[in-house]
Design a protein around this motif. Structure first.
Motif, short mmCIF file in Angstrom:
data_model
loop_
_atom_site.label_atom_id
_atom_site.label_comp_id
_atom_site.label_asym_id
_atom_site.label_seq_id
_atom_site.Cartn_x
_atom_site.Cartn_y
_atom_site.Cartn_z
N PHE A 80 37.62 39.74 36.84
CA PHE A 80 38.84 40.04 36.31
C PHE A 80 38.50 41.24 35.24
O PHE A 80 39.40 41.64 34.66
N PHE A 100 48.60 32.16 32.19
CA PHE A 100 47.85 32.70 33.20
C PHE A 100 46.59 31.48 33.46
O PHE A 100 45.75 31.87 32.39
N ALA A 111 43.63 31.55 34.72
CA ALA A 111 42.46 32.37 35.56
C ALA A 111 41.65 31.59 36.39
O ALA A 111 41.11 31.99 37.45
N VAL A 161 43.45 30.93 39.61
CA VAL A 161 43.71 31.95 40.21
C VAL A 161 42.06 32.51 40.95
O VAL A 161 42.50 32.72 42.28
N ARG A 162 41.28 32.37 40.49
CA ARG A 162 39.87 32.53 41.15
C ARG A 162 39.72 31.65 42.04
O ARG A 162 39.09 32.11 42.96
N ASN A 187 43.58 39.68 43.10
CA ASN A 187 42.49 40.14 42.26
C ASN A 187 43.02 41.15 41.34
O ASN A 187 42.60 41.19 40.25
N GLY A 241 44.52 39.38 38.26
CA GLY A 241 43.65 38.96 37.39
C GLY A 241 43.11 40.12 36.46
O GLY A 241 43.17 39.77 35.47
N TYR A 263 46.10 40.98 34.12
CA TYR A 263 45.88 40.18 32.84
C TYR A 263 45.16 40.24 31.83
O TYR A 263 45.17 40.32 30.62
#
Length: 192
Positions: free
Chosen positions: A33, A58, A60, A63-64, A168, A171, A174
């Protein structure tokens, strides 16, 4: 004359192999990211005012984790697709849907006649020819259909790959915004 009971098949006998790609997964690992690549400027005018986004959150790590799961599933999907593509190619290259057309010589296989050219050999020859013709006709319809299904599957896997790239990019966007965020100084003096 076409059989009125059978609808026309516009794909009969066509070769759609050009629609069937070999697929791989392009990422061995997910891009960070925090990659600091400079985004390419857009073609439109830049905004003079910014809308207030309000607070947002967010996660992270979530999301990952989702991105990792999707990439794993994409690898599995591509592996299954490639196995199916190989199987379909094997079917397309051989006489899978029926026997081969018999040679031009009819052989007597009836032991009771002593090989004197009985009707059994001719009958088997005609039957094999009929079955081979049925197989050929079926292949004219099923082979293009299988290739088109493979093309649709590859499109679905490509869309999954595009979705993973968008996750991706989200991310990375962000992280870029976070790195470039500037907070105003405190309003006035701070009393102790």
């Amino acid at each position: 004359m076409a059989d009125p009971q059978q609808p026309d098949d516009p794909d009969a006998g066509k070769d759609f192999s050009y629609l069937v790609p070999t697929m791989t997964v392009g990422w061995n690992s997910l891009p960070s990211f925090n990659d600091t690549e400079t985004p390419q400027p857009g073609g439109g005018p830049s905004a003079s005012t910014l809308a207030d986004s309000g607070p947002f959150y967010f996660a992270a790590d979530t999301v990952r984790a989702t991105e990792t799961t999707l990439l794993t599933q994409a690898r599995i999907g591509v592996s299954h697709y490639e196995a199916l593509r190989q199987s379909v190619n094997t079917v397309l290259q051989g006489k899978f849907w029926g026997p081969a057309h018999p040679s031009g010589v009819s052989v007597n296989v009836d032991p009771s006649t002593g090989g004197g050219g009985s009707q059994l050999g001719d009958t088997m020859h005609r039957d094999d020819e009929i079955l081979a013709g049925i197989g050929d006709e079926f292949a004219r319809h099923i082979n293009p259909a299988m290739q088109k299904v493979l093309a649709l599957l590859s499109n679905s896997l490509e869309l999954l790959g595009n979705y993973i790239a968008v996750v991706n990019a989200t991310g990375q966007s962000y992280a870029t915004v976070d790195r470039h965020s500037r907070f105003p100084g405190p309003p006035g003096t701070i009393k102790k």
